[in-house]
Design an enzyme around this catalytic site. Structure first.
Site, short mmCIF file in Angstrom:
data_model
loop_
_atom_site.label_atom_id
_atom_site.label_comp_id
_atom_site.label_asym_id
_atom_site.label_seq_id
_atom_site.Cartn_x
_atom_site.Cartn_y
_atom_site.Cartn_z
N SER A 182 -3.43 2.66 -7.71
CA SER A 182 -4.01 4.00 -7.81
C SER A 182 -3.06 4.97 -8.50
O SER A 182 -3.48 6.03 -8.96
CB SER A 182 -4.32 4.54 -6.41
OG SER A 182 -5.20 3.69 -5.72
N PRO A 217 0.82 -1.21 0.00
CA PRO A 217 0.00 0.00 0.00
C PRO A 217 0.86 1.26 0.00
O PRO A 217 2.03 1.25 0.35
CB PRO A 217 -0.78 -0.13 1.32
CG PRO A 217 0.14 -0.91 2.21
CD PRO A 217 0.85 -1.88 1.31
N GLY A 218 0.22 2.37 -0.39
CA GLY A 218 0.90 3.65 -0.29
C GLY A 218 1.60 4.07 -1.56
O GLY A 218 1.23 3.69 -2.67
N HIS A 241 -0.28 -7.41 -11.24
CA HIS A 241 0.00 -8.42 -10.21
C HIS A 241 0.09 -9.80 -10.85
O HIS A 241 -0.94 -10.44 -11.11
CB HIS A 241 -1.08 -8.39 -9.13
CG HIS A 241 -0.90 -7.29 -8.14
ND1 HIS A 241 -0.65 -7.51 -6.80
CD2 HIS A 241 -0.89 -5.94 -8.30
CE1 HIS A 241 -0.51 -6.35 -6.18
NE2 HIS A 241 -0.66 -5.38 -7.06
N CYS A 268 4.35 -3.95 -8.94
CA CYS A 268 3.43 -2.89 -8.53
C CYS A 268 4.19 -1.77 -7.80
O CYS A 268 4.90 -0.99 -8.44
CB CYS A 268 2.29 -3.46 -7.70
SG CYS A 268 0.87 -2.34 -7.57
N GLU A 292 0.81 -12.50 -9.52
CA GLU A 292 0.43 -13.56 -8.58
C GLU A 292 -1.07 -13.70 -8.40
O GLU A 292 -1.55 -14.63 -7.74
CB GLU A 292 1.08 -13.30 -7.22
CG GLU A 292 0.40 -12.27 -6.34
CD GLU A 292 0.59 -10.82 -6.78
OE1 GLU A 292 -0.04 -9.93 -6.18
OE2 GLU A 292 1.37 -10.58 -7.73
N GLN A 320 6.97 0.68 -9.49
CA GLN A 320 6.89 2.14 -9.46
C GLN A 320 8.16 2.74 -8.86
O GLN A 320 8.68 3.76 -9.34
CB GLN A 320 5.67 2.58 -8.66
CG GLN A 320 4.34 2.22 -9.29
CD GLN A 320 3.16 2.45 -8.35
OE1 GLN A 320 3.34 2.87 -7.21
NE2 GLN A 320 1.96 2.13 -8.81
#
Length: 736
Positions: free
Chosen positions: A142, A63-64, A184, A93, A186, A97
């Site tokens: 996001s 997350p984040g 993703h 992911c 997985e 980034q």
């Protein structure tokens, strides 16, 4: 480089899909060993000496944002490795980034976030996409990264059209052995773009290492002290116990056409409201077995609340405390059950005796190392663990009309014979439960959540989704009822059973708590050893039955809904992660987003199963999977830990028994636990007025980027209706 036994370092950014990625790596790189660390576990200076012992690094999702140090941790430093420390790296992911922005790229927010969305990946069929003509993959993000230097070579894209335009989906560093994908690999719905990509990465990594003459050093014992054992690693039980002789289960079977759980409970004295009582009730299909405890005055009750240094034990009029002595309560209960093992019960009967009761939502929150509210006991007096050890039980098989009378007590044949005689005296039919004539005039006063505050919280939740902190947040709230106590809790339960029959219903009178349930959702079941099979059945997607709402209509409305399928997919991927963390590789999705028919609704259900490798054994495997899987993912969102942290701040009070679990752990080793939804509960000391009772009902919904706040409010109200009907308040009257 020695490649006979590759060694991978997987860096986890507190994601809920990490062990799915580990399992994919084990499949893509046969016989590899995998060590996992979290991104804030080691500094770059502590990590550097260990890298010579690894073949490659996998940087997982999370997350984040990759430009926030608290979200990305040591990952930002890994891209700056010197030539002597360099090794192949693959980012997923968040990891991808980070690769892009640490090499001159820019992070941008998507106009339309992609959480649990399936996209076609366009690529150039080379490098990690070699021999992959078409890729369909799942996206959870996001943000997206845009390369602004020649260091990063784009390899794949997704065309989001008017929503986001062309979005980078994969890339590589032009001169260093760094690769990554935005999607993703997985996820259960990602096709060969998952496994094949990892295999291609590994082939390129081996080629790079061989050209460089890179050698793999052994892991020193001091390194293993830092990293811990490789995954998968079957954790032994943390408490040992001496060998004990298993108790023999005594069983007597009675054929009883027309038998009902309600009649059996009333025969056993359920109306004595000063005593505890237990019914796990298969009140509707597809439920089959109903379990009724015949409790003794000496039946042992186990109570515990988070933060206690001891468990509280009650039997007859005695109360005492047993300190945990440095162990956690999960291990204490596991040891208790190992000392209580039994054999020789009927194999077709799921419960022979054992522990039955409730585990709170906050018990699971604590297991994630998420802080609980400081003043929680001021508003929530319910124990976090409330279990009773059942030695006598009756199990009704609603399919065959057989009643299994069971006892764990030696020489208990006289009781069993008496119960058999009493059962045979029961009438073969009974009148349906009817609402009392004064129900309407004495209906409950209902305090709903404040609508404007609830909608504001939905909007706040969506802000967290847009910022990448979560993919889905299950926001909930309590509705409080004040109701005249002219009805007993048992009569109240019978009304609930009539209003909202469900396969995982329950009447649990476990002082100080009384819990009534009409839950449609099984959380986890696990079979007896050996070869324990763990099964989880998350529900995301519900459609109430009505004229014209056929199976075909339900299929289209639920499976045809991008939002509903995305919600279900996120929880399926989360549960796969939870299972992989305990059992290793053998996890599979037996059923994905299938429509099942229930008494009053159509529901979209997935089934995920897992078991230990052949030859492995752990008697408390199901209990350990349960421990690692709480709180239920269907009641939190994903990634679980970050989502729970957010919900702790968004929600005003403890959920308590709501969205925890209830069920049993059998002395034979099996267990079955359900999610505490469509339920209500009360504390025996909550009301100062003996003529009034105060009840709590929890309800909520999964908030996604696609959610409409008003529709989510309406859905929350709809979920309340079935339980409110048992209080004469299906159309609630509100007070401030």
């Amino acid at each position: 480089m020695t490649i006979q036994r590759p060694r991978l370092l997987l860096i986890d950014s507190y994601d809920s899909f990490t062990f799915n990625l580990a399992a994919l790596c084990r499949t893509a790189v046969p016989d590899c060993s995998i060590h996992l660390i979290q991104n804030d576990q080691l500094s770059i200076d502590e990590l550097l000496p260990l890298l010579k012992s690894f073949s490659a690094i996998i940087i997982g999702p999370g997350p984040g944002s990759p430009d926030l140090p608290e979200d990305i941790g040591v990952v930002k430093d890994i891209w700056k490795l010197s030539e002597c420390d360099l090794l192949p790296i693959f980012g997923v992911c968040l990891g991808f980034q980070s690769l892009v922005i640490e090499h001159g790229g820019q992070l941008r927010r998507l106009q339309v976030v992609k959480h649990g969305q399936v996209s076609q990946i366009l690529h150039n069929e080379r490098d990690i996409f070699e021999n992959l003509p078409q890729v369909t993959a799942v996206r959870y993000h996001s943000y997206h990264a845009e390369p602004h230097s020649k260091e990063i070579e784009p390899l794949a894209w997704a065309d989001d059209g008017v929503e986001n335009g062309s979005v980078l989906m994969a890339g590589r560093h032009r001169t260093r052995p760094f690769w990554g994908v935005q999607y993703h690999p997985e996820s259960v719905l990602t096709d060969e773009g998952g496994l094949h990509i990892l295999r291609n990465f590994w082939a390129l990594a081996v080629e790079w290492s061989q050209k460089r003459g890179r050698c793999l050093f052994p892991l020193e014992p001091s390194a293993l002290d830092i990293l811990g054992p490789s995954w998968p690693h079957l954790q032994p039980s943390s408490l040992s116990s001496s060998q004990t002789t298993a108790t023999s289960v005594l069983t007597h079977v009675v054929d009883l056409p027309g038998a009902t759980a309600v009649k059996i409970c009333e025969m056993l004295g359920v109306d004595d409201h000063k005593s505890p009582f237990i019914l796990l009730d298969s009140a509707a299909s597809p439920g089959r077995f109903s379990i009724i405890a015949s409790l003794l005055p000496t039946s042992l009750q186990i109570l515990y609340s988070v933060g206690d240094i001891a468990v509280t034990l009650k039997s007859a009029n005695s109360v005492w405390h047993e300190t945990l002595d440095g162990y956690d309560v999960w291990s204490w209960i596991s040891r208790f059950m190992r000392l209580s093992k039994a054999r020789d019960g009927c194999p077709e009967v799921p419960f022979w005796g054992g522990l039955i009761g409730t585990l709170s939502y906050e018990l699971g929150v604590d297991s994630l190392d998420v802080p609980l509210r400081r003043n929680r006991r001021d508003m929530n007096a319910h124990p976090d663990i409330n279990l009773i050890y059942v030695q006598r039980s009756l199990v009704l098989d609603t399919l065959t009309n057989k009643v299994y009378i069971q006892s764990l007590l030696p020489d208990d044949s006289e009781w069993m014979a008496n119960i058999s005689d009493e059962l045979k005296k029961l009438p073969s039919s009974s009148l349906p439960t009817r609402a009392p004539s004064n129900m309407r005039s004495a209906s409950a006063l209902v305090a709903l959540p404040d609508r404007s505050r609830y909608i504001a919280k939905i909007e706040s939740a969506q802000d967290f989704l847009r910022s990448g902190d979560s993919y889905e947040l299950c926001l909930t709230a309590h509705t409080h009822l004040s109701v005249p106590s002219f009805l007993s809790t048992w009569e109240r339960y019978k009304l609930l059973r009539r209003c909202n029959p469900a396969p995982y219903s329950a009447y649990l009178r476990l002082q100080p708590s009384t819990f009534l349930s009409s839950s449609p959702e099984r959380f986890i079941s696990y079979s007896r050893s050996p070869n324990t099979l763990c099964q989880l059945r998350p529900i995301k997607g519900t459609l109430r039955k009505a004229p014209g709402v056929t199976r075909a209509y339900a299929e289209e409305a639920l499976r045809g809904s991008q939002k509903e399928v995305a919600e279900n997919l996120m929880i399926v991927d989360l549960i796969r992660h939870d299972l992989h963390s305990v059992v290793g590789l053998d996890v599979y999705v037996k059923q994905f987003c299938q429509i099942e028919e229930y008494e009053n609704v159509w529901q979209m259900v997935s089934v995920i199963e897992g078991r230990l490798p052949a030859g492995s054994q752990r008697d408390d495997l199901g209990w350990e999977v349960l421990r690692q899987s709480l709180p239920p993912g269907s009641m939190t969102g994903a990634p679980k830990k970050r989502s729970v942290e957010i919900l702790q701040n968004l929600e005003d009070e403890d959920r308590s028994l709501y969205s925890g679990i209830f069920g049993y752990w059998c002395v034979g080793g099996g267990g079955d636990w359900s999610v505490a939804i469509r339920s209500c509960f009360k504390h025996e000391l909550d009301s100062q007025d003996p003529e009034m009772e105060n009840w709590v009902i929890g309800a909520g919904g999964a908030i996604t980027a696609l959610s409409d706040p008003q529709a989510e409010w309406d859905e929350m109200l709809l979920k309340l209706q079935g339980v409110l009907g048992a209080f004469g308040a299906a159309k609630p009257r509100c007070y401030d």
